[in-house]
Design an enzyme around this catalytic site. Structure first.
Site, PDB file in Angstrom:
ATOM      1  N   LYS A  28       0.835  -1.211   0.000  1.00  0.00           N
ATOM      2  CA  LYS A  28       0.000   0.000   0.000  1.00  0.00           C
ATOM      3  C   LYS A  28       0.863   1.251   0.000  1.00  0.00           C
ATOM      4  O   LYS A  28       0.605   2.192  -0.752  1.00  0.00           O
ATOM      5  CB  LYS A  28      -0.935  -0.036   1.221  1.00  0.00           C
ATOM      6  CG  LYS A  28      -1.891   1.127   1.298  1.00  0.00           C
ATOM      7  CD  LYS A  28      -3.178   0.760   2.015  1.00  0.00           C
ATOM      8  CE  LYS A  28      -3.021   0.672   3.521  1.00  0.00           C
ATOM      9  NZ  LYS A  28      -2.892   1.988   4.165  1.00  0.00           N
ATOM     10  N   ARG A  33       2.838   5.936  -3.279  1.00  0.00           N
ATOM     11  CA  ARG A  33       3.993   6.742  -3.688  1.00  0.00           C
ATOM     12  C   ARG A  33       4.247   6.627  -5.194  1.00  0.00           C
ATOM     13  O   ARG A  33       4.671   7.586  -5.834  1.00  0.00           O
ATOM     14  CB  ARG A  33       5.236   6.314  -2.886  1.00  0.00           C
ATOM     15  CG  ARG A  33       5.175   6.824  -1.438  1.00  0.00           C
ATOM     16  CD  ARG A  33       6.098   6.049  -0.537  1.00  0.00           C
ATOM     17  NE  ARG A  33       6.194   6.583   0.815  1.00  0.00           N
ATOM     18  CZ  ARG A  33       5.314   6.360   1.787  1.00  0.00           C
ATOM     19  NH1 ARG A  33       4.237   5.613   1.559  1.00  0.00           N
ATOM     20  NH2 ARG A  33       5.504   6.875   2.993  1.00  0.00           N
ATOM     21  N   ARG A 129      -8.834  12.060  12.578  1.00  0.00           N
ATOM     22  CA  ARG A 129      -7.377  11.890  12.736  1.00  0.00           C
ATOM     23  C   ARG A 129      -6.637  13.231  12.654  1.00  0.00           C
ATOM     24  O   ARG A 129      -7.040  14.129  11.933  1.00  0.00           O
ATOM     25  CB  ARG A 129      -6.857  10.882  11.691  1.00  0.00           C
ATOM     26  CG  ARG A 129      -7.494   9.518  11.881  1.00  0.00           C
ATOM     27  CD  ARG A 129      -7.034   8.525  10.870  1.00  0.00           C
ATOM     28  NE  ARG A 129      -5.624   8.187  11.048  1.00  0.00           N
ATOM     29  CZ  ARG A 129      -4.929   7.411  10.218  1.00  0.00           C
ATOM     30  NH1 ARG A 129      -5.523   6.924   9.131  1.00  0.00           N
ATOM     31  NH2 ARG A 129      -3.674   7.141  10.465  1.00  0.00           N
ATOM     32  N   SER A 174       7.026   8.884  12.244  1.00  0.00           N
ATOM     33  CA  SER A 174       5.947   8.826  11.255  1.00  0.00           C
ATOM     34  C   SER A 174       6.492   9.007   9.848  1.00  0.00           C
ATOM     35  O   SER A 174       7.005  10.072   9.490  1.00  0.00           O
ATOM     36  CB  SER A 174       4.897   9.905  11.529  1.00  0.00           C
ATOM     37  OG  SER A 174       4.032  10.012  10.416  1.00  0.00           O
ATOM     38  N   ASP A 326       1.880  -1.295  11.925  1.00  0.00           N
ATOM     39  CA  ASP A 326       0.539  -1.701  11.470  1.00  0.00           C
ATOM     40  C   ASP A 326       0.200  -3.145  11.840  1.00  0.00           C
ATOM     41  O   ASP A 326      -0.925  -3.598  11.607  1.00  0.00           O
ATOM     42  CB  ASP A 326       0.434  -1.538   9.944  1.00  0.00           C
ATOM     43  CG  ASP A 326       0.413  -0.069   9.538  1.00  0.00           C
ATOM     44  OD1 ASP A 326       0.029   0.776  10.372  1.00  0.00           O
ATOM     45  OD2 ASP A 326       0.792   0.233   8.395  1.00  0.00           O
ATOM     46  N   ARG A 357      -6.266   1.799  17.964  1.00  0.00           N
ATOM     47  CA  ARG A 357      -6.086   0.345  17.825  1.00  0.00           C
ATOM     48  C   ARG A 357      -5.782  -0.343  19.144  1.00  0.00           C
ATOM     49  O   ARG A 357      -6.023  -1.545  19.279  1.00  0.00           O
ATOM     50  CB  ARG A 357      -5.001   0.039  16.780  1.00  0.00           C
ATOM     51  CG  ARG A 357      -5.496   0.306  15.375  1.00  0.00           C
ATOM     52  CD  ARG A 357      -4.478   0.005  14.304  1.00  0.00           C
ATOM     53  NE  ARG A 357      -5.100   0.135  12.991  1.00  0.00           N
ATOM     54  CZ  ARG A 357      -4.436   0.279  11.855  1.00  0.00           C
ATOM     55  NH1 ARG A 357      -3.107   0.305  11.865  1.00  0.00           N
ATOM     56  NH2 ARG A 357      -5.077   0.380  10.721  1.00  0.00           N
TER      57      ARG A 357
HETATM   58  C1  S3P Z   1       2.504   4.771   6.212  1.00  0.00           C
HETATM   59  C2  S3P Z   1       3.021   5.139   7.416  1.00  0.00           C
HETATM   60  C3  S3P Z   1       2.484   4.683   8.704  1.00  0.00           C
HETATM   61  C4  S3P Z   1       1.542   3.490   8.550  1.00  0.00           C
HETATM   62  C5  S3P Z   1       0.602   3.663   7.408  1.00  0.00           C
HETATM   63  C6  S3P Z   1       1.360   3.842   6.099  1.00  0.00           C
HETATM   64  C7  S3P Z   1       3.123   5.290   4.974  1.00  0.00           C
HETATM   65  O1  S3P Z   1       1.773   5.741   9.306  1.00  0.00           O
HETATM   66  O2  S3P Z   1       0.815   3.283   9.739  1.00  0.00           O
HETATM   67  O3  S3P Z   1      -0.240   2.534   7.289  1.00  0.00           O
HETATM   68  O4  S3P Z   1       2.844   4.760   3.871  1.00  0.00           O
HETATM   69  O5  S3P Z   1       3.904   6.252   5.065  1.00  0.00           O
HETATM   70  P1  S3P Z   1       2.527   6.848  10.235  1.00  0.00           P
HETATM   71  O6  S3P Z   1       3.390   7.646   9.373  1.00  0.00           O
HETATM   72  O7  S3P Z   1       1.393   7.653  10.823  1.00  0.00           O
HETATM   73  O8  S3P Z   1       3.263   6.052  11.270  1.00  0.00           O
END
Ligand code: S3P
Length: 447
Positions: A28, A33, A129, A174, A326, A357
Site C-alpha cells: 500500500k 507513492r 485523525r 511517522s 501496522d 487500535r
Molecule cells: C505509512 C506510514 C504509517 C503506517 C501507514 C502507512 C506510509 O503511518 O501506519 O499505514 O505509507 O507512510 P505513520 O506515518 O502515521 O506512522
C-alpha cells in the site's frame, strides 16, 4: 471516497488446516507513492502490481484532480502521465480521501509548495485523525491550513507561492510526516532537511532517488538526517510494486494459529523498515522460513513458508515499533494464542490510526475471553495457549480494516466463532482477503 459499502457483518469459525499458496496484494505504501511520484515526474511512469484497494484508488483520483493522467491498463497495471514538480493544476472540487491517512497527508505535502488552494476531506475515521502533524511542518514552507478545531478534516490548504526550504525534526516516528515534508521540499528551492530520531519506512527516500531526485541519508547521533535538493526534474520510472508485508501478516498469523496449517506466501517485501513483525513472530517460536531472498523493484523480497506453531509470549522490543506499527493488532491475536504474556510497549501511535487500535484490540480481546492490560503507550496480552481463545463475541471494527481482519483471523482458531460488525473497510487495503482466506480453507460467512 467517503464511507464504504453498507456495514457487512462477517463471522469466522474455527477452521481446518490452512493449506496452499497465498498471493497477497501489492504494498500500500509503495502504491500510493508510485502514483504520487509518477504524477510529479515529466512523462509516463508505468506501474505493475499496484494495490487496487480503495485507499490507493482514492490517491489515483486525487492525482487526476491535480492534473495528472492516470490510467488502468489491466489488473495492477497502471500508467501515470506526470505534470512535473510544481506542475499541479488547482483541483476544482473537494478531494475526498475516504479512509486513507497516507493519501491525504502525502498529497497535502505534494501540493503545499505550489501556489494553489485545495480542500480535503475523508470518511468518519479520517475526519477524526490529526492533520496538525503534517500542517505544522508545512507552515514552515509558507503553507496555510484552515481546518476544523484540533487540525481535523475537512481542511483547506493554501500552497506557498514563494516556498522556503525547511529543516525539520519529526516529533513522532511517522513516515507520513517525513514524506509530506520531503514532498513539499521537492518544489522549494535549496535543501530541505528532515531528521528522524527513529527510522521509519523508507519507501519515499528509496523511490525519490529512483525517480532522479538528489537525496542523501546520513545516520548520525541525532538519527537519520535526510537531505533533499529541491526543484529536481523527476524522471518517469517503471515501478514493480512488491507484495505488502503488512497484508501478508494476516494469512501468516492465521496459519501460525490454526492447527495443521502450512502455507506459502510468495514475493513479500522484507524491507528492514517493515519486517519487525516477522522478527517478533520468529522470536515467539513461529515456524517461518524465508526462501529465495532476492531483490524485486528495488526492494528485498522473500517467499515465506509458514506452518502452525506453538508459540510463547515475549516482550516486544519497543524500538522495533516503527518497523511493525501496522501489525500490532494481528500480533495481539497471535499473542492470545501463545502461552504466557506478550508485552507491547512504545505503541501510542496506534491510538491515532484508522481507529484507536490499542482500545479496539483490548475491548475485542476481552469480549473474546482474553485478559489484557493497557495504558496510553502499552498493550499486554495474557495468552490462552494454542486454539484456546474462547471467542463467541461480535467485535467492533471502527472503520478500521486491520481491526476487522485481525478479529476474523482470531475466529479461525477460537473455540466459539467470532463476528465483526463491519467487514467493508477491508476493501481499503486487501480487497481479496475473503477469497484468499477461504481459498486456504478458512470458514468465513456473511450475515
Ligand atoms: C505509512 C506510514 C504509517 C503506517 C501507514 C502507512 C506510509 O503511518 O501506519 O499505514 O505509507 O507512510 P505513520 O506515518 O502515521 O506512522
Amino acid at each position: 471516497m467517503s464511507g464504504h459499502g453498507p456495514a457487512q457483518v462477517m463471522t469466522a469459525t474455527k477452521s481446518g488446516p490452512l493449506i496452499g499458496r497465498a498471493e497477497v496484494p501489492g504494498d500500500k505504501s509503495i502504491s500510493h507513492r508510485a502514483l504520487i511520484f509518477g504524477a510529479m515526474a515529466v512523462g509516463e511512469t508505468r506501474i505493475t502490481g499496484l494495490l487496487e484497494g480503495q485507499d490507493v484508488l482514492d490517491t489515483a483520483s486525487a492525482m487526476r484532480a491535480f492534473g495528472a493522467e492516470v490510467t488502468q491498463h489491466g489488473q495492477g497495471a497502471w500508467s501515470v502521465h506526470g505534470v512535473g514538480v510544481g506542475g499541479f493544476r488547482e483541483p476544482t472540487g473537494v478531494i475526498d480521501f475516504g479512509n486513507s491517512g497516507t493519501g491525504v497527508r502525502l498529497i497535502m505535502g505534494a501540493m503545499a509548495t505550489t501556489a494553489m488552494t485545495a480542500t480535503f476531506t475523508g470518511d468518519a475515521s479520517l475526519r477524526k485523525r490529526p492533520m496538525g502533524r503534517v500542517t505544522d511542518p508545512l507552515a514552515l514552507f509558507g503553507t496555510q491550513a484552515y481546518g476544523r478545531r484540533g487540525g481535523r478534516l475537512p481542511m483547506t490548504l493554501v500552497g506557498a507561492a514563494n516556498p522556503v526550504p525547511v529543516r525539520y525534526t519529526t516529533p513522532m516516528p511517522s513516515a507520513q510526516v517525513k514524506s509530506a515534508v520531503l514532498l513539499a521540499g521537492l518544489n522549494a528551492p535549496g535543501q530541505t532537511v528532515v531528521i528522524e530520531r527513529e527510522a521509519t519506512r523508507d519507501h519515499s527516500e528509496r523511490m525519490l532517488v529512483g525517480f532522479g531526485a538528489e537525496l542523501v541519508v546520513e545516520q548520525t547521533d541525532e538519527g537519520n538526517v535526510i537531505t533533499l535538493t529541491g526543484q529536481p526534474d523527476l524522471r518517469p520510472q517503471v515501478v514493480a510494486v512488491p507484495r505488502d508485508p503488512s497484508s501478508a501478516a494476516f494469512p501468516v498469523c492465521a496459519a501460525l494459529i490454526v492447527e495443521g496449517s502450512d502455507i506459502f506466501v510468495p514475493g513479500v517485501s522484507q524491507n528492514l523498515t517493515r519486517n519487525g513483525v516477522y522478527l517478533t513472530l520468529v522470536e515467539m517460536g513461529a515456524d517461518i522460513t524465508f526462501e529465495n531472498p532476492r531483490e524485486e523493484g528495488g526492494e528485498p523480497v522473500a517467499d515465506l513458508r509458514v506452518k502452525f506453531s506453538e508459540m510463547t509470549g515475549i516482550e516486544v522490543p519497543p524500538e522495533r515499533a516503527p518497523s511493525m506499527i501496522d501489525e500490532y493488532p494481528v500480533l495481539a491475536v497471535v499473542a492470545a494464542n501463545a502461552t504466557g504474556r506478550t508485552v507491547m510497549r512504545g505503541i501510542k501511535e496506534l491510538r491515532v490510526k484508522e481507529s484507536d487500535r490499542i482500545d479496539a484490540m483490548a475491548r475485542g480481546l476481552e469480549a473474546c475471553g482474553v485478559m489484557v492490560e493497557e495504558d496510553e503507550d502499552t498493550l499486554i496480552v495474557h495468552g490462552r495457549g494454542p486454539g484456546s481463545m474462547p471467542g463467541g463475541a461480535t467485535c467492533a471494527t471502527h472503520l478500521d480494516h486491520r481491526i476487522a481482519m485481525s478479529f476474523l483471523v482470531a475466529g479461525m482458531a477460537s473455540v466459539a466463532p467470532i463476528s465483526i460488525d463491519d467487514a467493508s473497510p477491508i476493501a481499503t487495503s486487501f480487497p481479496l482477503f475473503e477469497g484468499l482466506m477461504t481459498g486456504l480453507g478458512a470458514t468465513l460467512t456473511k450475515a
